[in-house]
Design a protein around this motif. Structure first.
Motif, PDB file in Angstrom:
ATOM      1  N   PHE A  58      62.656 -30.435   8.820  1.00 19.17           N
ATOM      2  CA  PHE A  58      62.830 -29.099   8.237  1.00 19.17           C
ATOM      3  C   PHE A  58      64.118 -28.487   8.779  1.00 19.17           C
ATOM      4  O   PHE A  58      64.369 -28.530   9.983  1.00 19.17           O
ATOM      5  CB  PHE A  58      61.631 -28.201   8.597  1.00 19.17           C
ATOM      6  CG  PHE A  58      61.663 -26.864   7.917  1.00 19.17           C
ATOM      7  CD1 PHE A  58      61.303 -26.735   6.585  1.00 19.17           C
ATOM      8  CD2 PHE A  58      62.057 -25.717   8.606  1.00 19.17           C
ATOM      9  CE1 PHE A  58      61.339 -25.496   5.944  1.00 19.17           C
ATOM     10  CE2 PHE A  58      62.094 -24.471   7.976  1.00 19.17           C
ATOM     11  CZ  PHE A  58      61.735 -24.363   6.636  1.00 19.17           C
TER      12      PHE A  58
ATOM     13  N   TYR B   6      56.183 -31.236  10.264  1.00 23.72           N
ATOM     14  CA  TYR B   6      57.479 -31.887  10.435  1.00 23.72           C
ATOM     15  C   TYR B   6      57.584 -32.579  11.796  1.00 23.72           C
ATOM     16  O   TYR B   6      57.086 -32.071  12.794  1.00 23.72           O
ATOM     17  CB  TYR B   6      58.609 -30.862  10.297  1.00 23.72           C
ATOM     18  CG  TYR B   6      58.453 -30.002   9.061  1.00 23.72           C
ATOM     19  CD1 TYR B   6      58.737 -30.515   7.791  1.00 23.72           C
ATOM     20  CD2 TYR B   6      57.936 -28.708   9.145  1.00 23.72           C
ATOM     21  CE1 TYR B   6      58.535 -29.744   6.644  1.00 23.72           C
ATOM     22  CE2 TYR B   6      57.730 -27.937   8.005  1.00 23.72           C
ATOM     23  CZ  TYR B   6      58.036 -28.459   6.764  1.00 23.72           C
ATOM     24  OH  TYR B   6      57.818 -27.701   5.642  1.00 23.72           O
ATOM     25  N   ASP B   7      58.268 -33.703  11.819  1.00 18.62           N
ATOM     26  CA  ASP B   7      58.559 -34.352  13.096  1.00 18.62           C
ATOM     27  C   ASP B   7      59.611 -33.560  13.851  1.00 18.62           C
ATOM     28  O   ASP B   7      59.595 -33.512  15.075  1.00 18.62           O
ATOM     29  CB  ASP B   7      59.069 -35.780  12.846  1.00 18.62           C
ATOM     30  CG  ASP B   7      58.031 -36.634  12.173  1.00 18.62           C
ATOM     31  OD1 ASP B   7      57.073 -37.022  12.865  1.00 18.62           O
ATOM     32  OD2 ASP B   7      58.141 -36.888  10.960  1.00 18.62           O
ATOM     33  N   ILE B   8      60.516 -32.947  13.101  1.00 16.54           N
ATOM     34  CA  ILE B   8      61.583 -32.185  13.744  1.00 16.54           C
ATOM     35  C   ILE B   8      62.037 -31.045  12.840  1.00 16.54           C
ATOM     36  O   ILE B   8      62.133 -31.210  11.617  1.00 16.54           O
ATOM     37  CB  ILE B   8      62.762 -33.128  14.120  1.00 16.54           C
ATOM     38  CG1 ILE B   8      63.871 -32.372  14.858  1.00 16.54           C
ATOM     39  CG2 ILE B   8      63.330 -33.838  12.900  1.00 16.54           C
ATOM     40  CD1 ILE B   8      64.892 -33.298  15.513  1.00 16.54           C
ATOM     41  N   SER B   9      62.248 -29.882  13.450  1.00 13.23           N
ATOM     42  CA  SER B   9      62.815 -28.727  12.742  1.00 13.23           C
ATOM     43  C   SER B   9      64.090 -28.339  13.464  1.00 13.23           C
ATOM     44  O   SER B   9      64.106 -28.251  14.692  1.00 13.23           O
ATOM     45  CB  SER B   9      61.842 -27.542  12.757  1.00 13.23           C
ATOM     46  OG  SER B   9      60.611 -27.900  12.176  1.00 13.23           O
ATOM     47  N   LEU B  10      65.150 -28.099  12.713  1.00 10.45           N
ATOM     48  CA  LEU B  10      66.456 -27.847  13.329  1.00 10.45           C
ATOM     49  C   LEU B  10      67.101 -26.589  12.760  1.00 10.45           C
ATOM     50  O   LEU B  10      67.063 -26.370  11.544  1.00 10.45           O
ATOM     51  CB  LEU B  10      67.391 -29.036  13.067  1.00 10.45           C
ATOM     52  CG  LEU B  10      67.018 -30.361  13.737  1.00 10.45           C
ATOM     53  CD1 LEU B  10      67.722 -31.529  13.039  1.00 10.45           C
ATOM     54  CD2 LEU B  10      67.377 -30.335  15.218  1.00 10.45           C
TER      55      LEU B  10
ATOM     56  N   ILE C 229      73.182 -25.355  15.564  1.00  5.96           N
ATOM     57  CA  ILE C 229      73.446 -26.746  15.958  1.00  5.96           C
ATOM     58  C   ILE C 229      74.623 -27.351  15.183  1.00  5.96           C
ATOM     59  O   ILE C 229      75.364 -28.169  15.745  1.00  5.96           O
ATOM     60  CB  ILE C 229      72.156 -27.602  15.777  1.00  5.96           C
ATOM     61  CG1 ILE C 229      71.075 -27.120  16.747  1.00  5.96           C
ATOM     62  CG2 ILE C 229      72.433 -29.083  15.973  1.00  5.96           C
ATOM     63  CD1 ILE C 229      69.716 -27.751  16.563  1.00  5.96           C
TER      64      ILE C 229
ATOM     65  N   ARG D  40      75.922 -32.397  13.585  1.00  5.60           N
ATOM     66  CA  ARG D  40      75.073 -32.733  14.738  1.00  5.60           C
ATOM     67  C   ARG D  40      73.602 -32.873  14.315  1.00  5.60           C
ATOM     68  O   ARG D  40      72.892 -33.735  14.838  1.00  5.60           O
ATOM     69  CB  ARG D  40      75.248 -31.691  15.838  1.00  5.60           C
ATOM     70  CG  ARG D  40      74.603 -32.098  17.139  1.00  5.60           C
ATOM     71  CD  ARG D  40      75.109 -31.298  18.308  1.00  5.60           C
ATOM     72  NE  ARG D  40      76.420 -31.709  18.748  1.00  5.60           N
ATOM     73  CZ  ARG D  40      77.468 -30.898  18.882  1.00  5.60           C
ATOM     74  NH1 ARG D  40      77.349 -29.618  18.595  1.00  5.60           N
ATOM     75  NH2 ARG D  40      78.626 -31.372  19.294  1.00  5.60           N
TER      76      ARG D  40
ATOM     77  N   ILE E 221      71.360 -36.346  14.923  1.00  5.10           N
ATOM     78  CA  ILE E 221      70.042 -36.409  15.569  1.00  5.10           C
ATOM     79  C   ILE E 221      69.020 -37.081  14.656  1.00  5.10           C
ATOM     80  O   ILE E 221      68.230 -37.922  15.087  1.00  5.10           O
ATOM     81  CB  ILE E 221      69.564 -34.988  15.956  1.00  5.10           C
ATOM     82  CG1 ILE E 221      70.439 -34.446  17.081  1.00  5.10           C
ATOM     83  CG2 ILE E 221      68.100 -34.985  16.369  1.00  5.10           C
ATOM     84  CD1 ILE E 221      70.217 -32.976  17.370  1.00  5.10           C
TER      85      ILE E 221
ATOM     86  N   GLN F 209      69.630 -40.818  14.609  1.00  5.12           N
ATOM     87  CA  GLN F 209      69.144 -41.405  15.866  1.00  5.12           C
ATOM     88  C   GLN F 209      67.642 -41.630  15.831  1.00  5.12           C
ATOM     89  O   GLN F 209      67.140 -42.690  16.203  1.00  5.12           O
ATOM     90  CB  GLN F 209      69.371 -40.414  17.000  1.00  5.12           C
ATOM     91  CG  GLN F 209      70.557 -40.681  17.868  1.00  5.12           C
ATOM     92  CD  GLN F 209      70.640 -39.574  18.921  1.00  5.12           C
ATOM     93  OE1 GLN F 209      69.729 -39.371  19.712  1.00  5.12           O
ATOM     94  NE2 GLN F 209      71.733 -38.842  18.883  1.00  5.12           N
ATOM     95  N   LEU F 210      66.925 -40.592  15.411  1.00  7.73           N
ATOM     96  CA  LEU F 210      65.465 -40.692  15.371  1.00  7.73           C
ATOM     97  C   LEU F 210      65.010 -41.715  14.337  1.00  7.73           C
ATOM     98  O   LEU F 210      64.054 -42.454  14.566  1.00  7.73           O
ATOM     99  CB  LEU F 210      64.841 -39.335  15.047  1.00  7.73           C
ATOM    100  CG  LEU F 210      64.869 -38.302  16.169  1.00  7.73           C
ATOM    101  CD1 LEU F 210      64.256 -36.993  15.699  1.00  7.73           C
ATOM    102  CD2 LEU F 210      64.097 -38.817  17.384  1.00  7.73           C
TER     103      LEU F 210
ATOM    104  N   ALA G 200      65.329 -45.177  15.736  1.00  8.16           N
ATOM    105  CA  ALA G 200      64.492 -45.520  16.903  1.00  8.16           C
ATOM    106  C   ALA G 200      63.266 -46.308  16.469  1.00  8.16           C
ATOM    107  O   ALA G 200      62.772 -46.161  15.360  1.00  8.16           O
ATOM    108  CB  ALA G 200      64.074 -44.249  17.619  1.00  8.16           C
ATOM    109  N   GLU G 201      62.800 -47.125  17.375  1.00  8.48           N
ATOM    110  CA  GLU G 201      61.572 -47.903  17.084  1.00  8.48           C
ATOM    111  C   GLU G 201      60.356 -47.001  17.058  1.00  8.48           C
ATOM    112  O   GLU G 201      60.236 -46.085  17.831  1.00  8.48           O
ATOM    113  CB  GLU G 201      61.383 -48.978  18.153  1.00  8.48           C
ATOM    114  CG  GLU G 201      62.200 -50.215  17.883  1.00  8.48           C
ATOM    115  CD  GLU G 201      62.150 -50.662  16.423  1.00  8.48           C
ATOM    116  OE1 GLU G 201      61.057 -51.037  15.968  1.00  8.48           O
ATOM    117  OE2 GLU G 201      63.174 -50.651  15.745  1.00  8.48           O
TER     118      GLU G 201
END
Lengths: 196, 196
Positions: B119, B171-175, B180, B184, B188, B191-192, B195-196
């Motif tokens: 998000f 959400y796994d991630i909210s930015l 930011i 960027r 991020i 990167q996520l 990742a494994e």
């Protein structure tokens, strides 16, 4: 570079642990128990009392208000503790380079541009497993313990900030530590803190 | 490695642009306009009509329902469009390696473990500046344009998912792209995803 990182977290999400890793990686001070001890020193209350009330008031605010007989400049005990805690957080922020866990620090420091606000959450199943592992079993079901603690944090945050706990508007980044993992959450926070 | 990335975003937050950068960096397909074209092809509606309705219904749902005279298997036009869109999103996810912007994709794909849900938000001032820059000025004040569009997205999301748009649980991630930065944020997310 962000000089202050506040971490708000659901109970059992590992937010405190993530904060500790971040502080270690950045060489920042870490305030969690330390903050409680400072409040204890300042107020004369016991650390365990402050731990219980510092984030979980004011569910019994009216009670403590009458019980304590307005002995703190007309403030209830909870409001008095909050005001002392607030002052200490503002002072610590002045010194800079620190990670502060919980205690409405994101709200208290909202006017500082050198602050990064983080929220850590995870699904209930993962958090339930974690609290049993970290804090041990209890006669109370883990799901109930999570609900109780989060509800108190939510009410406390709302009371002192008039904002909604977990609302994305209040954070630069919110992370699901259950799907991402604690170490990786810490890495991302460090990266962002180091960025210009 | 996450094979599917869904991006939900506040209007003017640059979520679409972030999604495009992520797709380019990961070599993933990017579905935004492309999705609209697929729905258009399937339904015979014009792309501009679908763009307007695909995320901003069902504000006039009752109207379109009666107006169209139940011509879509008893569904209102909005519900029919949603069902076609849903089917297309499920099919695209089967192919994998893609970024999907908006359209309740996080909800539609909630049972897939290979999906990462993002998000993107930013404060109103920054978003207002951005929409004037990107979409041009308009007689309607930018703040009003933001409110209208986000309200429609919120209502649409609630109607079709029974969940709250922007709620961190989803959400796994909210930015915060305003603090930011778009590049960027994209880094991020990549990167996520890797990742494994």
């Amino acid at each position: 570079m962000k000089k202050i990182i506040t971490i708000s977290r659901e109970f059992g999400s590992g937010g405190r642990t993530i904060g500790k890793i971040v502080a270690d990686q950045l060489g920042y001070a870490f305030y969690d128990k330390e903050l409680i001890e400072k409040v204890a020193e300042k107020t004369g209350f016991s650390p365990s009392y402050i731990k219980e009330r510092g984030e979980y008031s004011p569910s019994a605010s009216a009670f403590s208000y009458s019980f304590m007989g307005r002995s703190h400049d007309g403030l209830s005990t909870d409001d008095y503790l909050f005001s002392v805690q607030r002052k200490i957080i503002l002072d610590l922020a002045e010194k800079g380079d620190c990670v502060i866990v919980g205690r409405c620090a994101d709200y208290i420091l909202r006017d500082r541009a050198d602050t990064m606000n983080v929220f850590i959450h995870a699904d209930k199943k993962k958090r339930a497993e974690r609290i049993v592992k970290v804090y041990g079993a209890s006669p109370v079901k883990p799901e109930k313990r999570l609900d109780d603690k989060d509800k108190k944090r939510r009410v406390n945050y709302k009371y002192y900030t008039d904002r909604d706990w977990g609302d994305y508007h209040n954070y630069d980044i919110s992370l699901d530590s259950g799907t991402i993992g604690l170490e990786r959450c810490a890495d991302i926070i460090c990266q962002l803190a180091r960025a210009e």
